[in-house]
Design a protein around this motif. Structure first.
Motif, PDB file in Angstrom:
ATOM      1  N   TYR A 181      45.817  29.475  13.412  1.00 31.87           N
ATOM      2  CA  TYR A 181      46.034  29.247  14.994  1.00 31.87           C
ATOM      3  C   TYR A 181      46.755  30.443  16.095  1.00 31.87           C
ATOM      4  O   TYR A 181      47.110  30.865  15.594  1.00 31.87           O
ATOM      5  CB  TYR A 181      47.044  27.922  14.764  1.00 31.87           C
ATOM      6  N   GLU A 182      46.994  29.832  17.032  1.00 29.52           N
ATOM      7  CA  GLU A 182      47.286  31.165  18.172  1.00 29.52           C
ATOM      8  C   GLU A 182      49.003  30.074  18.243  1.00 29.52           C
ATOM      9  O   GLU A 182      49.775  31.703  18.745  1.00 29.52           O
ATOM     10  CB  GLU A 182      46.491  31.005  18.863  1.00 29.52           C
ATOM     11  N   THR A 183      49.260  28.611  18.216  1.00 30.97           N
ATOM     12  CA  THR A 183      50.086  27.922  18.914  1.00 30.97           C
ATOM     13  C   THR A 183      50.978  26.816  18.218  1.00 30.97           C
ATOM     14  O   THR A 183      50.114  26.823  17.563  1.00 30.97           O
ATOM     15  CB  THR A 183      49.943  27.693  20.554  1.00 30.97           C
ATOM     16  N   GLU A 184      52.015  27.070  18.539  1.00 33.03           N
ATOM     17  CA  GLU A 184      52.079  25.867  17.843  1.00 33.03           C
ATOM     18  C   GLU A 184      51.880  24.391  17.978  1.00 33.03           C
ATOM     19  O   GLU A 184      51.785  23.584  17.138  1.00 33.03           O
ATOM     20  CB  GLU A 184      53.831  25.723  17.640  1.00 33.03           C
ATOM     21  N   ASN A 185      51.306  23.720  19.007  1.00 26.73           N
ATOM     22  CA  ASN A 185      50.786  22.754  19.216  1.00 26.73           C
ATOM     23  C   ASN A 185      49.500  22.493  18.937  1.00 26.73           C
ATOM     24  O   ASN A 185      49.075  21.612  18.128  1.00 26.73           O
ATOM     25  CB  ASN A 185      50.641  22.738  20.915  1.00 26.73           C
ATOM     26  N   GLU A 186      48.910  23.996  18.288  1.00 22.34           N
ATOM     27  CA  GLU A 186      47.179  24.458  17.893  1.00 22.34           C
ATOM     28  C   GLU A 186      48.149  23.770  16.340  1.00 22.34           C
ATOM     29  O   GLU A 186      47.030  23.191  15.900  1.00 22.34           O
ATOM     30  CB  GLU A 186      46.400  24.914  18.514  1.00 22.34           C
ATOM     31  N   ALA A 187      48.857  24.647  15.956  1.00 23.11           N
ATOM     32  CA  ALA A 187      49.062  24.191  14.674  1.00 23.11           C
ATOM     33  C   ALA A 187      49.392  22.553  13.954  1.00 23.11           C
ATOM     34  O   ALA A 187      48.731  22.063  13.162  1.00 23.11           O
ATOM     35  CB  ALA A 187      50.191  25.189  13.760  1.00 23.11           C
ATOM     36  N   VAL A 188      50.146  21.643  14.559  1.00 20.58           N
ATOM     37  CA  VAL A 188      50.407  20.614  14.396  1.00 20.58           C
ATOM     38  C   VAL A 188      49.357  19.215  14.814  1.00 20.58           C
ATOM     39  O   VAL A 188      48.217  18.768  14.476  1.00 20.58           O
ATOM     40  CB  VAL A 188      51.481  19.794  15.709  1.00 20.58           C
ATOM     41  N   ALA A 189      48.187  20.238  16.013  1.00 17.80           N
ATOM     42  CA  ALA A 189      46.949  19.201  16.570  1.00 17.80           C
ATOM     43  C   ALA A 189      45.638  19.872  14.967  1.00 17.80           C
ATOM     44  O   ALA A 189      44.822  18.732  14.503  1.00 17.80           O
ATOM     45  CB  ALA A 189      45.631  19.986  17.039  1.00 17.80           C
TER      46      ALA A 189
END
Length: 267
Positions: A181-189
């Protein structure tokens, strides 16, 4: 005494008749009868999501309460400030140490699957992972030298994308997927991109950040930095991982009913 009934015999020692009963049989013969019986007030079931839906259907006929612990697809989110060596050692490298073997041998770290049917199912998931473009990094087949039992090597995939079958569905075998993933939000998604929500993990050297991400994961239990399992903490799932909780006071409350008794005023 049959080994499979030994635990039931031990539990029943010293208990009054009827407090503990062990009934063996298939799900279609015994399980469905229990779930639909008028004299059973509560059903607590652990198993597959498919079987849990069937229990729900049968219990609904009598409007009885149920607690379900079903399938899972537990993500382990490694944030960019985590101790990568520690996190990877626990989340990935450990797979190499799970040598398949006789489950009665104390040195065995990985026993066989329950049946030929489940073995074929796991192998099919591995083949689909390869066919859909994932990179097989470890394992992927039956281990050599084990002639009896349905064993699968610890299996690890890289270059896994969210649309792949192995990323979305529960495999119920020793198969792990690595997703980037690239961002924390993407990791959560990515962590929330399955219909399940049983358990998860977060790795970070920032306690507040780890707690913030843990709160955003849609699952019933989250371990931070490899925290050990707590028998007093409630355990259970979101969404198709079930509902209700086991362990601790919340587990006991699943089997209790609340009653209000009204008294005349002044008495």
């Amino acid at each position: 005494m049959s080994r499979k009934f030994l635990f039931g015999e031990v539990v029943a020692i010293g208990l009054p008749a009827g407090v503990f009963n062990l009934v063996s049989g298939s799900g279609s013969m015994v399980g469905e009868r229990i779930a639909s019986h008028d004299e059973v007030d509560v059903v607590c079931f652990t198993g597959s999501t498919v079987a849990g839906k069937r229990v729900t259907e049968l219990a609904a006929r009598g409007v009885k309460r149920i607690a379900l612990e079903l399938g899972g697809k537990s993500p382990s989110v490694i944030l960019d400030d985590a101790d990568l060596k520690e996190a990877v050692q626990i989340a990935v490298e450990t797979a190499k140490k799970f040598v398949p073997g006789d489950p009665l041998n104390e040195k065995t770290r990985l026993g066989p699957l329950v049946s030929k049917r489940q073995y074929d199912r796991v192998i099919d998931y591995i083949r689909r992972g390869i066919q859909e473009g994932a990179s097989l990094l470890l394992g992927g087949e039956a281990p050599a030298g084990l002639q009896r039992g349905f064993f699968v090597q610890p299996t690890l995939f890289g270059r896994v994308t969210p649309d792949m079958t192995i990323a979305r569905e529960e495999i119920f075998g020793p198969v792990l997927s690595i997703m980037t993933y690239e961002t924390e939000n993407e990791a959560v998604a990515l962590a929330n991109a399955t219909p399940y929500g049983l358990a998860g993990g977060v790795w970070s050297n920032d306690a507040e950040r780890a707690m913030s991400v843990a709160r955003r994961l849609r699952c019933g239990q989250v371990d931070i930095n490899g925290a050990p399992y707590n028998n007093e903490a409630p355990f259970g799932g979101y969404r198709q991982s079930g509902h209700g909780r086991e362990m601790g006071k919340y587990g006991l409350e699943e089997f209790l009913e609340i009653k209000a008794i009204q008294l005349p005023q002044g008495r």
